[in-house]
Design a protein around this motif. Structure first.
Motif, PDB file in Angstrom:
ATOM      1  N   VAL A 102      36.890  41.498  32.806  1.00  0.00           N
ATOM      2  CA  VAL A 102      38.003  41.674  33.738  1.00  0.00           C
ATOM      3  C   VAL A 102      39.241  40.971  33.173  1.00  0.00           C
ATOM      4  O   VAL A 102      39.177  40.265  32.173  1.00  0.00           O
ATOM      5  CB  VAL A 102      37.664  41.117  35.142  1.00  0.00           C
ATOM      6  N   GLY A 103      40.365  41.183  33.848  1.00  0.00           N
ATOM      7  CA  GLY A 103      41.610  40.520  33.425  1.00  0.00           C
ATOM      8  C   GLY A 103      42.026  40.947  32.033  1.00  0.00           C
ATOM      9  O   GLY A 103      41.892  42.105  31.633  1.00  0.00           O
TER      10      GLY A 103
ATOM     11  N   ASP B 173      37.170  36.449  30.441  1.00  0.00           N
ATOM     12  CA  ASP B 173      37.011  36.649  31.882  1.00  0.00           C
ATOM     13  C   ASP B 173      35.876  37.644  32.094  1.00  0.00           C
ATOM     14  O   ASP B 173      36.015  38.834  31.791  1.00  0.00           O
ATOM     15  CB  ASP B 173      38.304  37.183  32.503  1.00  0.00           C
ATOM     16  N   VAL B 174      34.735  37.156  32.605  1.00  0.00           N
ATOM     17  CA  VAL B 174      33.527  37.977  32.684  1.00  0.00           C
ATOM     18  C   VAL B 174      32.931  37.885  34.083  1.00  0.00           C
ATOM     19  O   VAL B 174      32.854  36.805  34.683  1.00  0.00           O
ATOM     20  CB  VAL B 174      32.485  37.524  31.632  1.00  0.00           C
ATOM     21  N   LEU B 175      32.492  39.035  34.590  1.00  0.00           N
ATOM     22  CA  LEU B 175      31.826  39.130  35.883  1.00  0.00           C
ATOM     23  C   LEU B 175      30.397  39.627  35.660  1.00  0.00           C
ATOM     24  O   LEU B 175      30.192  40.666  35.004  1.00  0.00           O
ATOM     25  CB  LEU B 175      32.583  40.111  36.794  1.00  0.00           C
TER      26      LEU B 175
ATOM     27  N   LEU C  47      35.535  30.194  29.051  1.00  0.00           N
ATOM     28  CA  LEU C  47      34.920  31.227  29.876  1.00  0.00           C
ATOM     29  C   LEU C  47      35.372  31.084  31.320  1.00  0.00           C
ATOM     30  O   LEU C  47      35.343  30.005  31.896  1.00  0.00           O
ATOM     31  CB  LEU C  47      33.385  31.087  29.791  1.00  0.00           C
ATOM     32  N   ASP C  48      35.818  32.194  31.888  1.00  0.00           N
ATOM     33  CA  ASP C  48      36.108  32.276  33.319  1.00  0.00           C
ATOM     34  C   ASP C  48      35.100  33.266  33.883  1.00  0.00           C
ATOM     35  O   ASP C  48      35.180  34.464  33.628  1.00  0.00           O
ATOM     36  CB  ASP C  48      37.529  32.767  33.542  1.00  0.00           C
TER      37      ASP C  48
ATOM     38  N   GLY D 290      42.792  41.194  38.478  1.00  0.00           N
ATOM     39  CA  GLY D 290      41.825  41.116  37.396  1.00  0.00           C
ATOM     40  C   GLY D 290      40.827  42.254  37.444  1.00  0.00           C
ATOM     41  O   GLY D 290      40.484  42.845  36.402  1.00  0.00           O
ATOM     42  N   LEU D 291      40.359  42.633  38.647  1.00  0.00           N
ATOM     43  CA  LEU D 291      39.385  43.707  38.778  1.00  0.00           C
ATOM     44  C   LEU D 291      39.986  45.080  38.494  1.00  0.00           C
ATOM     45  O   LEU D 291      39.252  46.024  38.181  1.00  0.00           O
ATOM     46  CB  LEU D 291      38.783  43.682  40.181  1.00  0.00           C
ATOM     47  N   LEU D 292      41.308  45.221  38.620  1.00  0.00           N
ATOM     48  CA  LEU D 292      41.936  46.499  38.269  1.00  0.00           C
ATOM     49  C   LEU D 292      41.711  46.836  36.794  1.00  0.00           C
ATOM     50  O   LEU D 292      41.747  48.005  36.409  1.00  0.00           O
ATOM     51  CB  LEU D 292      43.438  46.457  38.570  1.00  0.00           C
TER      52      LEU D 292
END
Length: 842
Positions: free
Chosen positions: A84-85, A99-101, A127-128, A150-152
């Motif tokens: 993300v991001g 930036d990882v989900l 890491l975020d 970020g999710l966009l």
């Protein structure tokens, strides 16, 4: 962002942090790999590594296309790893965070996140991270705008691709549904960042990410585009984004840190890495990119405002465009327009939806003054020029002839005289290259940094800001047009070899001649540019009591008029430089020096038998036409007039038309105000006027008025109708004041701009030996001269001679007054008359 696919370049053992670190270091050191390709390669390397970590943790992957959609393959147990991001956009700078989900749709093993996060931390990467279900991710996005942004940019890395695709679709749906509420919040975030970090295009040590015009604004523009309500102008935007990202990469590599601030000590190294000649060139490139982003942001947010106003009903209540969202496309094309209210501003220019746009009948190809006229009209009404209009003007208008027509010079002065309101208009002209076309040499100062802690701005913006400051000082000088133009050009010599004041003097002589200034005014502008630092340097470095100090100033300027202009320019320049450049102490030193120099220049007064300033001039010898109509008026006892129409633009039929009107009338009270009122009724703007007494046949005085007026909206009144209304007004059958009041009451009120208050002053007695001179300086407005004339008539004084000038948007008028017996007014009576005129001007 589409990521190029290719064979995996990840480490052979994903769980070995050192393997990824070594592969990453090798990639960053690879010769010839720079810019966007390097960022994409770094993203692919990291993608492969993280995918390997997920697989090693026992989660199979269905894979995904480069756009994030799932590819064919087996299900992957409802777990997906999502970038993300910034990482989601697929371009990783050398020191960017990851930036990882970790997305899941059911219970997961407690150790699963740790098997992914710990190797990343061990590899030294920042890491975020987060672990959420789709519902949780959407809930967080609804509560936190930054999370939603970020999710966009969510992009599938590994695991269940269908899970990622479903989240992307839901997030975009949520974003579009909530856009009317969220876009104002997004705009406010940008404003807060700008307040904290400043404007990227003016900072010596800018924050490439957070400052206005930086990388965060590019993210915001993409988010606006994703709503389908508006889109940014794309010309040059991708190039600007690449430039900022490349500079950020070089900064990361030069410093070895995840910094976004381009500090002075790092600029040479960054320039070297980018192959740029020096740090100044680097800053100019950064500033250019930032201005492109900032201008695109301004255009986009204005479009958003219009759409949101129309959706809420405010646009229809205001009588503006009724927008209808079609949902049929992306960008401004997705907005359908209904009936549009268009209010005229100037010839060829109207107001629509809070912007200045071209009238339907405008002919840019045949009207080279139109860009300046549109800009001046917009600024004077507190508007900006629409993006489409500026683009059309840049594409269709041909260059101004040399020398410029009078109207072009007047419109430039009118634009500059708008003060703060001129800045966004100037920026719009600059964005499309119109300023460089008008002012050869401007490109040398455009975006040029000033490596001086005192200066707040680049050279070009400092020049515009100086003109803004000077606009507040127009009442202090008799020639506000020269003050404003000198303010705009005083540092035009920067970037040239040698002393910039000396270089500027040479340049301004050429530019002034190009603009059509007469030789005397050109000389004054050259003096102002050459000596714009002389007053403050002399006042702060020389002994004020030494006669040589004052002599240095009087030799530099030569006349009281030049001295007052230089005084105002000095203050405007210092105020536009920054807080440290001007203080009460400096102001007092300069004021004292100017007072002593003014006293020395005025020491001679007016020689016996010599006409005082303003009493001779153009009235010394009446023309044959003036004498003819004066004789006709004396013999008939009624008004006699002649009209001569001429084009104000470069070509007949283009631009507003002008009229030269000469009127002779047997002496009578109230003549000046009456005639001025009739001209205002016919929407004729007074550019200059003069009044004098003649006695052509010895039967009594005849008042001769000579006017130069311009048609406000390009169409001249019929000569016969103008003559008839003049005769009716003079014989009392036409109540001019009532007609003007009725028209003003019926006209819609436009928002104006702040202007200095009118100045009404009685000149010193030395100005004339036979009359009292009343000086009026005010912002020009319809009917201004009519109101002055009525006030003078009501005060019971005679106007023996008058000299009226409109310089840009500023009226500078002198009236030579006597009592009914022809004597100068007493001091007390003159004060009463001045108060009456002041009251009439409000």
């Amino acid at each position: 962002m589409t990521i190029e696919t290719g064979p995996s370049s990840g480490p052979s053992d994903p769980s070995d942090p050192s393997a990824y670190a070594a592969a990453r270091a090798a990639l960053l050191d690879r010769p010839g790999l720079t810019g966007r390709p390097r960022r994409a390669a770094l993203a692919r390397l990291t993608d492969d590594w993280l995918a390997g970590l997920l697989a090693a943790a026992g989660v199979p992957s269905s894979g995904a296309s480069s756009s994030g959609a799932p590819s064919s393959g087996a299900p992957s147990s409802g777990v997906a790893l999502v970038a993300v991001g910034g990482y989601g956009r697929g371009e990783l700078s050398p020191r960017s965070d990851l930036d990882v989900l970790l997305l899941h749709d059911g219970p997961i093993a407690p150790e699963l996140p740790e098997r992914i996060w710990y190797p990343v931390w061990d590899a030294g990467a920042k890491l975020d991270h987060s672990v959420r279900t789709p519902a949780e991710a959407r809930a967080v996005a609804a509560a936190d705008l930054k999370a939603q942004l970020g999710l966009l940019d969510a992009r599938h890395l590994a695991g269940d691709g269908a899970l990622t695709a479903a989240l992307r679709s839901a997030v975009l749906t949520d974003w579009r549904a909530s856009a009317p509420a969220r876009l104002p919040e997004l705009r406010e975030l940008g404003r807060e960042r700008a307040e904290r970090h400043g404007e990227l295009s003016f900072l010596l040590e800018p924050d490439l990410k957070e400052a206005r015009g930086g990388l965060r604004d590019l993210v915001a523009l993409d988010a606006v585009a994703a709503t389908w309500l508006a889109d940014a102008p794309r010309d040059g935007l991708d190039t600007a984004a690449l430039r900022l990202a490349d500079v950020r990469d070089a900064l990361h590599l030069a410093t070895g840190r995840a910094t976004e601030r381009l500090s002075l000590q790092d600029q040479d190294q960054v320039a070297e890495r980018l192959g740029v000649p020096d740090a100044d060139t680097l800053l100019r490139q950064v500033y250019e990119a930032a201005r492109t982003v900032a201008y695109a942001s301004d255009v986009t947010w204005r479009a958003v405002d219009r759409v949101l106003a129309a959706r809420s009903g405010r646009g229809r209540r205001a009588g503006r465009t009724a927008f209808r969202f079609t949902g049929a496309g992306r960008g401004t094309g997705a907005v359908a327009r209904g009936a549009v209210a268009r209010r005229p501003l100037a010839e060829g220019v109207v107001e629509q939806d809070g912007e200045a746009v071209l009238a339907q009948g405008a002919r840019p190809a045949a009207d080279p003054v139109l860009p300046l006229r549109a800009a001046a009209a917009a600024a004077q009404n507190g508007l900006t020029v629409s993006y489409a209009t500026v683009r059309r003007l840049a594409a269709e208008c041909r260059p101004l002839p040399v020398p410029w027509p009078d109207e072009a010079r007047e419109q430039l002065v009118t634009l500059l005289g708008a003060g703060e309101a001129a800045v966004p208009v100037w920026e719009a002209l600059e964005a499309e290259g119109l300023v460089t076309g008008l002012l050869p040499g401007w490109e040398r100062v455009r975006c040029r940094p000033q490596r001086n802690a005192v200066h707040r701005w680049t050279v070009d913006r400092h020049l515009v800001e100086t003109a803004v400051r000077a606009a507040a000082m127009t009442r202090r000088v008799a020639r506000p047009d020269l003050l404003l133009v000198a303010a705009l050009l005083h540092d035009i010599g920067k970037g040239r070899p040698g002393d910039h004041s000396e270089a500027g003097e040479v340049i301004v002589r050429d530019l002034a001649a190009r603009m059509g200034f007469p030789a005397e005014d050109t000389e004054t502008l050259a003096v102002l540019v050459r000596h714009h630092l002389t007053l403050v340097d002399t006042a702060t470095r020389r002994d004020p009591d030494d006669p040589a100090t004052v002599e240095a100033i009087t030799k530099a300027v030569g006349t009281p008029s030049e001295l007052e202009l230089l005084h105002a320019l000095t203050e405007a320049d210092a105020l536009a430089t920054g807080p440290a450049a001007w203080s009460g102490w400096r102001a007092s030193l300069v004021d004292g020096l100017v007072a002593r120099a003014a006293a020395q220049l005025a020491g001679g007064g007016v020689a016996p038998g010599e006409a005082a300033p303003g009493e001779a001039g153009p009235w010394a010898r009446p023309s044959a036409e003036q004498e003819r109509i004066a004789v006709e008026a004396a013999r008939t006892g009624g008004p006699a007039l002649s009209l001569l129409a001429r084009a104000e633009g470069a070509d007949p039929g283009s631009g507003p038309m002008g009229v030269e009107l000469t009127l002779a009338v047997p002496d009578r009270p109230g003549l000046l105000g009456t005639v001025a009122g009739v001209l205002a009724l016919h929407r004729l703007t007074v550019r200059s006027a003069g009044l004098r007494e003649l006695d052509p046949v010895g039967s009594g005085p005849v008042l001769l008025l000579s006017w130069r007026v311009a048609a406000e909206f390009g169409e001249l009144p019929e000569a016969a109708r103008l003559r008839a209304d003049l005769r009716r007004a003079l014989d009392g059958s036409l109540d001019v004041s009532r007609r003007l009041a009725e028209r003003d009451a019926a006209a819609p009120r436009r928002r104006g701009i702040p202007t200095p208050p009118p100045l009404v002053a009685v000149a010193p007695a030395v100005a004339s030996a036979t009359a009292t001179v009343l000086e009026v300086r005010a912002h020009d407005a319809p009917g201004l001269l009519h109101r002055i004339g009525r006030a003078l008539d009501g005060a019971g004084v005679r106007v023996r001679t008058a000299h009226v000038s409109t310089l840009g948007a500023e009226a500078v008028d002198s009236f030579y007054l006597t009592d009914p017996a022809g004597r100068p007014l007493t001091a007390g009576r003159a004060g009463e008359v001045a108060a009456a005129v002041r009251a009439a001007l409000g």
